[in-house]
Write a protein that holds these residues in place. Structure first.
Motif, PDB file in Angstrom:
ATOM      1  N   LEU A 133       0.832  -1.208   0.000  1.00 12.02           N
ATOM      2  CA  LEU A 133       0.000   0.000   0.000  1.00 12.02           C
ATOM      3  C   LEU A 133       0.869   1.262   0.000  1.00 12.02           C
ATOM      4  O   LEU A 133       0.480   2.283   0.557  1.00 12.02           O
ATOM      5  CB  LEU A 133      -0.933   0.003   1.218  1.00 12.02           C
ATOM      6  N   ALA A 134       2.030   1.157  -0.614  1.00 12.73           N
ATOM      7  CA  ALA A 134       2.969   2.287  -0.611  1.00 12.73           C
ATOM      8  C   ALA A 134       2.594   3.350  -1.630  1.00 12.73           C
ATOM      9  O   ALA A 134       2.922   4.532  -1.452  1.00 12.73           O
ATOM     10  CB  ALA A 134       4.395   1.783  -0.883  1.00 12.73           C
ATOM     11  N   GLU A 135       1.905   2.965  -2.695  1.00  9.32           N
ATOM     12  CA  GLU A 135       1.591   3.900  -3.767  1.00  9.32           C
ATOM     13  C   GLU A 135       0.116   4.268  -3.746  1.00  9.32           C
ATOM     14  O   GLU A 135      -0.729   3.469  -3.336  1.00  9.32           O
ATOM     15  CB  GLU A 135       1.948   3.283  -5.119  1.00  9.32           C
ATOM     16  N   PRO A 136      -0.215   5.483  -4.195  1.00  8.26           N
ATOM     17  CA  PRO A 136      -1.628   5.880  -4.283  1.00  8.26           C
ATOM     18  C   PRO A 136      -2.411   4.953  -5.210  1.00  8.26           C
ATOM     19  O   PRO A 136      -1.872   4.389  -6.168  1.00  8.26           O
ATOM     20  CB  PRO A 136      -1.556   7.303  -4.848  1.00  8.26           C
ATOM     21  N   ASN A 137      -3.678   4.794  -4.910  1.00 10.28           N
ATOM     22  CA  ASN A 137      -4.600   3.994  -5.715  1.00 10.28           C
ATOM     23  C   ASN A 137      -4.170   2.528  -5.837  1.00 10.28           C
ATOM     24  O   ASN A 137      -4.416   1.876  -6.850  1.00 10.28           O
ATOM     25  CB  ASN A 137      -4.769   4.595  -7.115  1.00 10.28           C
ATOM     26  N   SER A 138      -3.554   2.016  -4.784  1.00 11.02           N
ATOM     27  CA  SER A 138      -3.201   0.591  -4.761  1.00 11.02           C
ATOM     28  C   SER A 138      -4.221  -0.164  -3.916  1.00 11.02           C
ATOM     29  O   SER A 138      -4.856   0.401  -3.028  1.00 11.02           O
ATOM     30  CB  SER A 138      -1.789   0.394  -4.208  1.00 11.02           C
ATOM     31  N   ILE A 139      -4.345  -1.450  -4.207  1.00 10.21           N
ATOM     32  CA  ILE A 139      -5.306  -2.286  -3.501  1.00 10.21           C
ATOM     33  C   ILE A 139      -4.717  -3.672  -3.279  1.00 10.21           C
ATOM     34  O   ILE A 139      -4.012  -4.203  -4.132  1.00 10.21           O
ATOM     35  CB  ILE A 139      -6.646  -2.377  -4.286  1.00 10.21           C
ATOM     36  N   VAL A 140      -4.989  -4.220  -2.114  1.00  9.31           N
ATOM     37  CA  VAL A 140      -4.551  -5.569  -1.754  1.00  9.31           C
ATOM     38  C   VAL A 140      -5.792  -6.445  -1.625  1.00  9.31           C
ATOM     39  O   VAL A 140      -6.724  -6.102  -0.877  1.00  9.31           O
ATOM     40  CB  VAL A 140      -3.755  -5.571  -0.434  1.00  9.31           C
ATOM     41  N   LEU A 141      -5.822  -7.549  -2.353  1.00  9.56           N
ATOM     42  CA  LEU A 141      -6.982  -8.430  -2.366  1.00  9.56           C
ATOM     43  C   LEU A 141      -6.685  -9.729  -1.621  1.00  9.56           C
ATOM     44  O   LEU A 141      -5.551 -10.200  -1.607  1.00  9.56           O
ATOM     45  CB  LEU A 141      -7.382  -8.777  -3.810  1.00  9.56           C
ATOM     46  N   THR A 142      -7.704 -10.287  -1.007  1.00 11.94           N
ATOM     47  CA  THR A 142      -7.566 -11.637  -0.469  1.00 11.94           C
ATOM     48  C   THR A 142      -7.671 -12.632  -1.630  1.00 11.94           C
ATOM     49  O   THR A 142      -8.107 -12.290  -2.735  1.00 11.94           O
ATOM     50  CB  THR A 142      -8.652 -11.946   0.566  1.00 11.94           C
ATOM     51  N   LYS A 143      -7.275 -13.859  -1.354  1.00 12.06           N
ATOM     52  CA  LYS A 143      -7.252 -14.867  -2.414  1.00 12.06           C
ATOM     53  C   LYS A 143      -8.647 -15.100  -2.989  1.00 12.06           C
ATOM     54  O   LYS A 143      -8.822 -15.186  -4.207  1.00 12.06           O
ATOM     55  CB  LYS A 143      -6.691 -16.175  -1.863  1.00 12.06           C
ATOM     56  N   SER A 144      -9.654 -15.187  -2.120  1.00  9.75           N
ATOM     57  CA  SER A 144     -11.012 -15.441  -2.602  1.00  9.75           C
ATOM     58  C   SER A 144     -11.553 -14.257  -3.399  1.00  9.75           C
ATOM     59  O   SER A 144     -12.266 -14.443  -4.390  1.00  9.75           O
ATOM     60  CB  SER A 144     -11.940 -15.751  -1.426  1.00  9.75           C
ATOM     61  N   THR A 145     -11.210 -13.033  -2.984  1.00  4.79           N
ATOM     62  CA  THR A 145     -11.658 -11.856  -3.731  1.00  4.79           C
ATOM     63  C   THR A 145     -10.975 -11.772  -5.083  1.00  4.79           C
ATOM     64  O   THR A 145     -11.605 -11.430  -6.094  1.00  4.79           O
ATOM     65  CB  THR A 145     -11.385 -10.576  -2.922  1.00  4.79           C
TER      66      THR A 145
END
Length: 375
Positions: A133-145
């Motif tokens: 989440l270091a950069e703007p407009n970044s997203i981390v998803l779970t495996k199921s998502t």
């Protein structure tokens, strides 16, 4: 010999084994639930050094308790409190996610920041916690998502539209376990540092604090009182709300799942409910064991003649005890195995509960000793 004795008295064996195995299964089910509730958030390696900061809003009419706090608080804690190693904010979100021509309503998407990975444990399947989440407009998803929106292939660098804003996938993490108080399907970057007013946006974020050592909440609470008087009260006074006051209250991460009476909070458990369930489990097991002992003792009277003949034939007391202990453990083992299978098939938490089989085995040995002594 034990097997032949069970087959010779099928009805008795069925009643005895079924009664005890049902009691053990019920005890396992209750234990699994209680163990699951007690283990909330304990999987984080730094769990004993993490606390959540909640808010008490004092007004002339009533006091309101919030699980959330003001956005600038986390930054001030890191800056002003030497015992605080880091702090992270998690903001609940209710987003509409677009993928192709489809729209999805997501309730477990949250806004957060890079510091969250230094507090909590996330198992990274793709990407790195150093850049997630270091950069703007970044997203981390779970495996199921990630599988829901992009299938089974690699998703790093792909784009997901959340509330008409494009986010680039920078990491994929394993799904959060069921004993996590915050159920998260995705973490979205947000610039919390842009918010400088303490009372402009009310109480929007969950604030979690990582201490350098074991937290002293009494001393920390005093610092929070000073911080409220320094930063929050002047803004309230300036707005003409001198009769209103804000008080921050810390709680250990281990207590968060049992926190009560707070607004904007997640579903909680009850320690009292667990205590009652634990007492019920012990009572059920005791009734099942007593019933097992009584039935076994009643049947043992019929074997008194056999014992007398063996004694006349020269059998020693230890040999007789070994025979009956073997029989009782054989029968009890079948009860324990049946109860274990029933509990495993019925209990959704059974996989996470490392059941103490030795406790039940010890109870069976004591049952056997009583029967041997009676004979």
């Amino acid at each position: 010999m034990a097997g032949r004795h069970l087959l010779r008295h099928k009805s008795f064996s069925l009643i005895n084994i079924l009664g005890l195995s049902t009691g053990i299964a019920a005890c396992l089910l209750i234990y699994g639930y209680v163990h699951h509730e007690q283990s909330f958030d304990s999987y984080h390696p730094k769990a004993d050094r993490i606390a959540r900061v909640t808010t008490v809003f004092h007004s002339p009419e009533l006091d309101l308790l919030f699980a959330t706090s003001v956005t600038p608080l986390a930054g001030a804690l890191v800056r002003d409190c030497p015992e605080v190693e880091n702090a992270a904010r998690i903001e609940p979100a209710d987003l509409t996610v677009g993928q192709g021509t489809s729209l999805f309503h997501e309730k477990n998407f949250v806004y957060s920041e890079q510091a969250v990975f230094s507090l909590f444990y996330f198992s990274f399947l793709e990407g790195s916690p150093a850049t997630a989440l270091a950069e703007p407009n970044s997203i981390v998803l779970t495996k199921s998502t990630a599988r829901k929106y992009f299938g089974d292939g690699e998703v790093l660098g792909k784009t997901l539209v959340c509330d008409r804003r494009s986010y680039h996938v920078t990491a994929v993490i394993a799904d959060k376990p069921s004993n996590s108080d915050l159920q998260i399907d995705a973490l979205l970057w947000k610039n919390f540092q842009a918010v400088t007013s303490w009372m402009e946006n009310d109480f929007e974020v969950y604030t979690f604090v990582l201490f350098r050592g074991r937290p002293d909440l009494t001393a920390f609470r005093k610092q929070l009182t000073v911080m409220s008087a320094t930063y929050v009260q002047p803004e309230l006074d300036k707005a003409g709300d001198k009769q209103y006051h804000v008080h921050f209250e810390p709680e250990l991460l281990a207590d968060v799942h049992f926190s009560k009476g707070k607004l904007v909070d997640t579903p909680k458990g009850s320690r009292l409910f667990q205590y009652h369930f634990s007492v019920l489990a012990v009572f059920i097991l005791l009734v099942a064991l007593l019933n097992y002992i009584n039935l076994s003792t009643a049947r043992a009277e019929e074997r008194a003649k056999e014992v007398a003949i063996r004694k006349v034939a020269g059998a020693k007391p230890m040999q007789l005890m070994g025979q009956f202990m073997g029989g009782i453990l054989f029968s009890y083992g079948r009860c324990l195995g049946a109860g274990h299978r029933h509990g495993r098939s019925c209990n959704p938490f059974f996989q996470q509960a490392a059941i103490h089989t030795y406790f039940f085995l010890s109870a069976g040995i004591h049952c056997g000793c009583w029967r041997c002594y009676f004979l």
